[in-house]
Design a protein around this motif. Structure first.
Motif, PDB file in Angstrom:
ATOM      1  N   LYS A   5       0.846  -1.206   0.000  1.00 38.34           N
ATOM      2  CA  LYS A   5       0.000   0.000   0.000  1.00 38.34           C
ATOM      3  C   LYS A   5       0.876   1.248   0.000  1.00 38.34           C
ATOM      4  CE  LYS A   5      -3.614   2.461   2.534  1.00 38.34           C
ATOM      5  NZ  LYS A   5      -4.418   2.775   1.371  1.00 38.34           N
ATOM      6  N   GLU A   6       0.498   2.227  -0.823  1.00 37.40           N
ATOM      7  CA  GLU A   6       1.167   3.526  -0.840  1.00 37.40           C
ATOM      8  C   GLU A   6       0.310   4.513  -0.065  1.00 37.40           C
ATOM      9  OE1 GLU A   6       2.175   4.740  -4.809  1.00 37.40           O
ATOM     10  OE2 GLU A   6       3.371   2.940  -5.157  1.00 37.40           O
ATOM     11  N   PHE A   7       0.962   5.340   0.765  1.00 36.61           N
ATOM     12  CA  PHE A   7       0.223   6.292   1.589  1.00 36.61           C
ATOM     13  C   PHE A   7       1.104   7.483   1.937  1.00 36.61           C
ATOM     14  CE2 PHE A   7       2.179   3.098   4.226  1.00 36.61           C
ATOM     15  CZ  PHE A   7       2.697   3.781   5.327  1.00 36.61           C
ATOM     16  N   GLU A   8       0.448   8.578   2.351  1.00 35.78           N
ATOM     17  CA  GLU A   8       1.165   9.794   2.727  1.00 35.78           C
ATOM     18  C   GLU A   8       1.865   9.604   4.066  1.00 35.78           C
ATOM     19  OE1 GLU A   8      -1.496  13.131   2.884  1.00 35.78           O
ATOM     20  OE2 GLU A   8      -1.973  12.992   0.748  1.00 35.78           O
ATOM     21  N   HIS A   9       3.036  10.172   4.165  1.00 39.64           N
ATOM     22  CA  HIS A   9       3.761  10.167   5.435  1.00 39.64           C
ATOM     23  C   HIS A   9       3.022  11.070   6.412  1.00 39.64           C
ATOM     24  CE1 HIS A   9       6.977  11.963   8.072  1.00 39.64           C
ATOM     25  NE2 HIS A   9       7.017  10.690   8.381  1.00 39.64           N
ATOM     26  N   ARG A  10       2.713  10.567   7.565  1.00 37.57           N
ATOM     27  CA  ARG A  10       2.007  11.347   8.589  1.00 37.57           C
ATOM     28  C   ARG A  10       2.623  11.076   9.951  1.00 37.57           C
ATOM     29  NH1 ARG A  10      -3.504  13.388   6.732  1.00 37.57           N
ATOM     30  NH2 ARG A  10      -3.402  12.819   4.560  1.00 37.57           N
ATOM     31  N   LYS A  11       3.910  11.412  10.066  1.00 38.69           N
ATOM     32  CA  LYS A  11       4.660  11.254  11.318  1.00 38.69           C
ATOM     33  C   LYS A  11       4.828   9.808  11.731  1.00 38.69           C
ATOM     34  CE  LYS A  11       3.349  15.790  12.957  1.00 38.69           C
ATOM     35  NZ  LYS A  11       2.763  16.607  14.000  1.00 38.69           N
ATOM     36  N   SER A  12       4.553   8.875  10.850  1.00 45.65           N
ATOM     37  CA  SER A  12       4.706   7.464  11.161  1.00 45.65           C
ATOM     38  C   SER A  12       5.033   6.690   9.888  1.00 45.65           C
ATOM     39  CB  SER A  12       3.413   6.909  11.771  1.00 45.65           C
ATOM     40  OG  SER A  12       3.510   5.518  11.957  1.00 45.65           O
ATOM     41  N   PHE A  13       5.841   5.666  10.064  1.00 48.19           N
ATOM     42  CA  PHE A  13       6.172   4.800   8.940  1.00 48.19           C
ATOM     43  C   PHE A  13       5.381   3.495   9.004  1.00 48.19           C
ATOM     44  CE2 PHE A  13       9.518   7.812   8.579  1.00 48.19           C
ATOM     45  CZ  PHE A  13       9.962   7.745   7.268  1.00 48.19           C
ATOM     46  N   VAL A  14       4.386   3.431   9.883  1.00 45.36           N
ATOM     47  CA  VAL A  14       3.564   2.239  10.038  1.00 45.36           C
ATOM     48  C   VAL A  14       2.424   2.282   9.025  1.00 45.36           C
ATOM     49  CG1 VAL A  14       2.076   0.943  11.618  1.00 45.36           C
ATOM     50  CG2 VAL A  14       4.135   2.063  12.483  1.00 45.36           C
ATOM     51  N   CYS A  15       2.249   1.203   8.305  1.00 41.57           N
ATOM     52  CA  CYS A  15       1.192   1.113   7.296  1.00 41.57           C
ATOM     53  C   CYS A  15      -0.179   1.168   7.962  1.00 41.57           C
ATOM     54  CB  CYS A  15       1.331  -0.189   6.511  1.00 41.57           C
ATOM     55  SG  CYS A  15       0.011  -0.459   5.298  1.00 41.57           S
ATOM     56  N   PRO A  16      -1.054   2.061   7.495  1.00 46.55           N
ATOM     57  CA  PRO A  16      -2.402   2.146   8.077  1.00 46.55           C
ATOM     58  C   PRO A  16      -3.283   0.949   7.695  1.00 46.55           C
ATOM     59  CG  PRO A  16      -2.206   3.644   6.219  1.00 46.55           C
ATOM     60  CD  PRO A  16      -0.843   3.070   6.456  1.00 46.55           C
ATOM     61  N   GLU A  17      -2.865   0.203   6.688  1.00 46.65           N
ATOM     62  CA  GLU A  17      -3.646  -0.937   6.205  1.00 46.65           C
ATOM     63  C   GLU A  17      -3.352  -2.210   7.003  1.00 46.65           C
ATOM     64  OE1 GLU A  17      -6.544  -2.333   3.584  1.00 46.65           O
ATOM     65  OE2 GLU A  17      -5.749  -0.328   3.637  1.00 46.65           O
ATOM     66  N   CYS A  18      -2.052  -2.531   7.139  1.00 50.37           N
ATOM     67  CA  CYS A  18      -1.704  -3.815   7.762  1.00 50.37           C
ATOM     68  C   CYS A  18      -0.780  -3.684   8.973  1.00 50.37           C
ATOM     69  CB  CYS A  18      -1.055  -4.732   6.735  1.00 50.37           C
ATOM     70  SG  CYS A  18       0.634  -4.250   6.268  1.00 50.37           S
TER      71      CYS A  18
ATOM     72  N   VAL B  90       8.660   2.139   3.501  1.00 50.27           N
ATOM     73  CA  VAL B  90       9.853   2.854   3.043  1.00 50.27           C
ATOM     74  C   VAL B  90       9.410   4.069   2.218  1.00 50.27           C
ATOM     75  CG1 VAL B  90      11.355   0.830   3.034  1.00 50.27           C
ATOM     76  CG2 VAL B  90      10.043   1.375   0.987  1.00 50.27           C
ATOM     77  N   LEU B  91      10.286   5.049   2.165  1.00 44.60           N
ATOM     78  CA  LEU B  91      10.019   6.254   1.384  1.00 44.60           C
ATOM     79  C   LEU B  91      10.048   5.920  -0.105  1.00 44.60           C
ATOM     80  CD1 LEU B  91       9.729   9.392   1.447  1.00 44.60           C
ATOM     81  CD2 LEU B  91      12.211   9.490   1.273  1.00 44.60           C
ATOM     82  N   ILE B  92       9.052   6.406  -0.830  1.00 41.90           N
ATOM     83  CA  ILE B  92       9.044   6.248  -2.285  1.00 41.90           C
ATOM     84  C   ILE B  92       9.998   7.292  -2.842  1.00 41.90           C
ATOM     85  CG2 ILE B  92       7.671   6.417  -4.397  1.00 41.90           C
ATOM     86  CD1 ILE B  92       5.251   5.489  -2.728  1.00 41.90           C
ATOM     87  N   LYS B  93      11.005   6.833  -3.540  1.00 39.40           N
ATOM     88  CA  LYS B  93      12.070   7.701  -4.044  1.00 39.40           C
ATOM     89  C   LYS B  93      11.511   8.893  -4.813  1.00 39.40           C
ATOM     90  CE  LYS B  93      16.387   7.592  -6.560  1.00 39.40           C
ATOM     91  NZ  LYS B  93      17.341   6.797  -7.303  1.00 39.40           N
ATOM     92  N   GLY B  94      12.055  10.086  -4.494  1.00 37.36           N
ATOM     93  CA  GLY B  94      11.680  11.305  -5.207  1.00 37.36           C
ATOM     94  C   GLY B  94      10.477  12.035  -4.645  1.00 37.36           C
ATOM     95  N   THR B  95       9.801  11.444  -3.671  1.00 29.93           N
ATOM     96  CA  THR B  95       8.630  12.128  -3.120  1.00 29.93           C
ATOM     97  C   THR B  95       9.026  12.932  -1.885  1.00 29.93           C
ATOM     98  OG1 THR B  95       7.925  10.323  -1.663  1.00 29.93           O
ATOM     99  CG2 THR B  95       7.101  10.305  -3.934  1.00 29.93           C
ATOM    100  N   GLY B  96       8.359  14.061  -1.701  1.00 30.66           N
ATOM    101  CA  GLY B  96       8.599  14.903  -0.540  1.00 30.66           C
ATOM    102  C   GLY B  96       9.731  15.892  -0.701  1.00 30.66           C
ATOM    103  N   ARG B  97      10.490  15.794  -1.769  1.00 31.92           N
ATOM    104  CA  ARG B  97      11.625  16.694  -1.995  1.00 31.92           C
ATOM    105  C   ARG B  97      11.361  17.697  -3.120  1.00 31.92           C
ATOM    106  NH1 ARG B  97      15.324  14.986   1.390  1.00 31.92           N
ATOM    107  NH2 ARG B  97      15.598  12.781   1.796  1.00 31.92           N
ATOM    108  N   GLU B  98      10.130  17.731  -3.592  1.00 29.45           N
ATOM    109  CA  GLU B  98       9.777  18.614  -4.699  1.00 29.45           C
ATOM    110  C   GLU B  98       9.965  20.082  -4.330  1.00 29.45           C
ATOM    111  OE1 GLU B  98       6.998  15.028  -4.716  1.00 29.45           O
ATOM    112  OE2 GLU B  98       7.722  16.427  -3.229  1.00 29.45           O
ATOM    113  N   PHE B  99      10.351  20.842  -5.313  1.00 33.52           N
ATOM    114  CA  PHE B  99      10.293  22.301  -5.229  1.00 33.52           C
ATOM    115  C   PHE B  99      10.311  22.804  -6.657  1.00 33.52           C
ATOM    116  CE2 PHE B  99      11.830  26.645  -5.039  1.00 33.52           C
ATOM    117  CZ  PHE B  99      10.915  27.164  -4.147  1.00 33.52           C
TER     118      PHE B  99
END
Length: 113
Positions: A78-91, A96-105
């Motif tokens: 499952k892919e999900f937004e980082h919200r102060k936790s790396f625990v999957c909300p599904e299971c 792990v961080l999806i490469k390239g996300t969160g560093r946009e500018f």
């Protein structure tokens, strides 16, 4: 302080594009900032206000859109937004961080007259 060169580049890019499109005054600039980019809105705004004087960008309003880093669960995928936790909300698995996300500018858009 790393926002200063970024702001100089924003003004340069917008000024060049405005000239190509016959725009004499830029009124609005929309920027996208990833949560991990370390770019601070207030610093960008402060440098922009000073550095844009006497340019086509003088007086333009900056609008900031913030985008989250995205995570992917190692267990269920499952892919999900980082919200102060790396625990999957599904299971409840680790993610792990999806490469390239969160560093946009980047400049999303601008308008003027």
């Amino acid at each position: 302080m790393h926002e200063l060169p970024v702001v100089i580049d924003i003004i340069k890019v917008i000024s060049e594009e405005a000239k190509k499109n016959g725009i004499k005054k830029v009124n609005r600039i929309d920027l996208v900032i990833g949560e991990l980019s370390s770019i601070i809105d207030e610093s960008v705004q402060m440098y922009f206000d000073v550095m844009s004087e006497n340019s086509v960008c003088a007086g333009a309003k900056l609008y900031f859109e913030h985008v989250p880093a995205m995570l992917k669960c190692v267990k269920c995928g499952k892919e999900f937004e980082h919200r102060k936790s790396f625990v999957c909300p599904e299971c409840g698995g680790e993610s792990v961080l999806i490469k390239g996300t969160g560093r946009e500018f980047y400049i999303k858009s601008f308008d003027g007259e």
